[in-house]
Motif scaffolding. Structure first.
Motif, PDB file in Angstrom:
ATOM      1  N   GLN A  53       0.841  -1.189   0.000  1.00 59.16           N
ATOM      2  CA  GLN A  53       0.000   0.000   0.000  1.00 59.16           C
ATOM      3  C   GLN A  53       0.881   1.245   0.000  1.00 59.16           C
ATOM      4  OE1 GLN A  53      -3.335   0.030  -0.388  1.00 59.16           O
ATOM      5  NE2 GLN A  53      -3.075  -2.191  -0.641  1.00 59.16           N
ATOM      6  N   VAL A  54       0.653   2.117  -0.976  1.00 58.93           N
ATOM      7  CA  VAL A  54       1.445   3.341  -1.093  1.00 58.93           C
ATOM      8  C   VAL A  54       0.882   4.380  -0.141  1.00 58.93           C
ATOM      9  CG1 VAL A  54       2.159   5.192  -2.634  1.00 58.93           C
ATOM     10  CG2 VAL A  54       2.055   2.827  -3.474  1.00 58.93           C
ATOM     11  N   GLU A  55       1.712   4.865   0.779  1.00 58.20           N
ATOM     12  CA  GLU A  55       1.252   5.830   1.777  1.00 58.20           C
ATOM     13  C   GLU A  55       1.702   7.255   1.475  1.00 58.20           C
ATOM     14  OE1 GLU A  55       1.935   4.495   5.761  1.00 58.20           O
ATOM     15  OE2 GLU A  55       0.822   2.629   5.449  1.00 58.20           O
ATOM     16  N   GLN A  56       2.911   7.400   0.941  1.00 59.39           N
ATOM     17  CA  GLN A  56       3.406   8.732   0.583  1.00 59.39           C
ATOM     18  C   GLN A  56       4.241   8.616  -0.692  1.00 59.39           C
ATOM     19  OE1 GLN A  56       5.657  10.467   3.821  1.00 59.39           O
ATOM     20  NE2 GLN A  56       4.098   9.976   5.340  1.00 59.39           N
ATOM     21  N   VAL A  57       4.233   9.702  -1.477  1.00 63.87           N
ATOM     22  CA  VAL A  57       5.031   9.758  -2.695  1.00 63.87           C
ATOM     23  C   VAL A  57       5.762  11.095  -2.731  1.00 63.87           C
ATOM     24  CG1 VAL A  57       5.038   9.607  -5.218  1.00 63.87           C
ATOM     25  CG2 VAL A  57       3.324   8.335  -3.896  1.00 63.87           C
TER      26      VAL A  57
END
Length: 574
Positions: A335-339
């Motif tokens: 799961q991508v939380e920050q980019v």
């Protein structure tokens, strides 16, 4: 980059602009996890270790990886503007894409390239371009424009142009077509990469193709083909998009020794897939579920992609590299939380942080791209039905087709070749760029609908108007609806449009928000399903490729039925 400052930050003599603290960093060089702070200075990674920053973000328990890079895709094939594509893909961890604008270029030539490049200005995501090598895709195509070597050459002066995109005309390469060879020479002289597109190519043909400078392929559908191409020096792009899904067949390439020269790409990715499954993160997740080592899956859309395209200092979380960073929940769910892009947070918890949507630039050629006469049912009827009927056989979850030869039944003869009980439908392609009145008519099997018709102006690669249906009346009604919209997708039943999505940007893209496009697509697909569309196909994406005469075996365009392997018209119909 301020060299003195980044050295001072790396040494700990000066505070970093930003420090991500407490996470485990995936080292794509060693495949190891390192529990380190990540110090960022002037958009670059200064060091990994214990650091202090002017701003510090606690990401304890998370995994830090490089930003994901799509090795080959067409922005136009998302049906979205680039800004809306960014809204859908940036929160998924995609920080860069290698875009081939040949869809809009087939409609509008150089003006199409310029237009989509302008749409990409001021986005957070890195959008790189590879120049369309085959416009039209093949000699038998009917595109809106033709691009020669001299039309492409000036673009190599642009920093965002990386090379020459998929060279689909492999026969032109192996037979030494002068115009195509000039495009290859220009790319090589500019020291740019050359991408390939050559399904089933092998032996001496593959040697010649690779010797000409073509260094990659994204059309492999089995591991044997891919490994032969790797053994001849090509890089392999494993495609897992909306239309073509090749990951399962190419899983053997996702481990050493092959994984170090393999990449992930989507080619085409529709809004509902972006919002429901994700982008490259979805491919990584799927690969790991099937047993691929997480480090290998991540390498294949970060370091490998950057290395292949010559993007120095991208693709790794390491000192001196651009701070394009994704913070993941773990290496199981991904799961991508920050980019972060260039050290700036651009997305968090599934949302972009900046509104980069801008008004559309004006362009008569792009926004009014339909030039064709009105369609009537009479234009779609054969004078006689042959005793042996060629049929395009659609294949489950593939872009390849079969050539099926059938004998029409009495019911088929009575319905001018259409035989719904045998799943034999009529298809038609209408030339829409130059008002030629050309109409190619044929038959398809495997589409599944039992009534009505489905039409789209997204018809690779020339993007003429393609329709498939159960009667000439509904086919004509669907074609007319798309013509009157100036491009789009429609489902027709009993002569009436029951669902539609206008695509006014070159007949390819919608200016609507991604959520609205997704909603309209879902309604279109539900309507197609009610008509009986097969579960094994995407009714619009599959239809869009029926007209592309560079993927075997049998295709249909405005000139008629085409035998792709021989590049010959086997049944002319206008």
């Amino acid at each position: 980059m301020n060299l003195k400052r980044i050295i001072d930050v790396a040494m700990g003599r000066e505070k970093a602009d930003l420090v991500l603290k407490g996470a485990s960093v995936l080292n794509v060089f060693t495949e190891q996890l390192e529990h380190k702070d990540v110090a960022i200075c002037d958009g670059f990674i200064a060091g990994l270790g214990l650091y202090d920053g002017k701003e510090e973000v606690n990401v304890s328990g998370k995994i830090i990886v490089p930003g994901f890079m799509d090795a080959h895709m067409h922005l136009e094939s998302t049906l979205l503007t680039p800004a809306e594509f960014e809204r859908g893909s940036l929160p998924c961890g995609t920080t860069a894409v290698m875009a081939d604008p040949h869809e809009i270029t087939n409609v509008a030539g150089n003006e199409g390239i310029d237009y989509i490049m302008k749409l990409c200005e001021n986005l957070d995501m890195h959008i790189y371009f590879n120049l369309p090598s085959c416009v039209p895709a093949a000699p038998l195509e009917e595109s809106g424009e033709t691009l020669e070597a001299e039309d492409l050459k000036p673009y190599y002066d642009k920093d965002n142009v990386l090379g020459l995109a998929e060279v689909m005309n492999s026969i032109g390469v192996t037979e030494g077509d002068p115009a195509l060879l000039q495009k290859l020479r220009d790319a090589k002289e500019a020291d740019r990469i050359i991408d390939g597109h050559a399904p089933f190519l092998g032996g001496k043909d593959l040697c010649a193709y690779t010797a000409a400078g073509v260094k990659s392929d994204h059309e492999c559908t089995d591991a044997t083909e891919a490994i032969e191409k790797l053994s001849r020096g090509q890089w392999i792009m494993i495609r897992e998009g909306t239309a073509a899904k090749n990951l399962n067949a190419l899983l053997p390439l996702c481990k050493p020794p092959y994984s170090c020269r393999s990449m992930f790409c989507t080619d085409d990715r529709h809004p509902e897939d972006l919002l429901r499954e994700g982008h490259l993160d979805a491919i990584i997740r799927k690969a790991v579920e099937k047993g691929v080592k997480p480090a290998h899956a991540i390498q294949m859309c970060t370091l490998n992609t950057a290395t292949y395209f010559g993007l120095k200092d991208y693709g790794a979380v390491a000192p001196g590299y651009h701070a394009d960073i994704v913070v993941l929940s773990d290496l199981i769910d991904f799961q991508v939380e920050q980019v972060y892009i260039d050290g700036k947070k651009v997305a968090e918890n599934g949302k972009v942080l900046n509104n980069n949507v801008r008004p559309l630039p004006d362009s008569e050629k792009i926004l009014h791209s339909f030039h064709m006469p009105q369609v009537t049912p009479e234009q779609l009827r054969f004078k006689e039905i042959k005793e042996r009927q060629r049929v395009i056989g659609l294949k489950r979850r593939e872009l390849l087709t079969d050539e099926i030869i059938i004998q029409p039944t009495d019911a088929g003869k009575e319905n001018n070749g259409i035989d719904i009980e045998r799943d034999i439908l009529k298809a038609a392609v209408f030339e829409r760029h130059h008002d030629t009145g050309h109409i190619g008519i044929g038959f398809i099997s495997g589409y599944g609908i039992k009534r009505g018709a489905i039409a789209t102006s997204v018809a690779h690669d020339s993007h003429n108007l393609i329709v498939a249906g159960c009667s000439e009346e509904d086919i004509a009604a669907a074609a007319e609806a798309v013509r009157e919209m100036g491009g789009g997708l429609v489902v027709v039943e009993n002569g009436k449009v029951i669902e539609s999505l206008p695509l006014p940007i070159a007949g390819l893209m919608s200016p609507l928000p991604i959520e609205e496009v997704e909603n309209r697509l879902n309604q279109l697909k539900a309507a197609a399903k009610r008509l009986g569309a097969s579960d094994d196909i995407d009714p619009f994406m599959t239809l869009a490729f029926v007209s592309l005469p560079v993927i075997p075996v049998l295709r249909l365009n405005g000139k008629g039925l085409i035998d792709v392997n021989r590049q010959k018209i086997v049944e002319a119909t206008f």
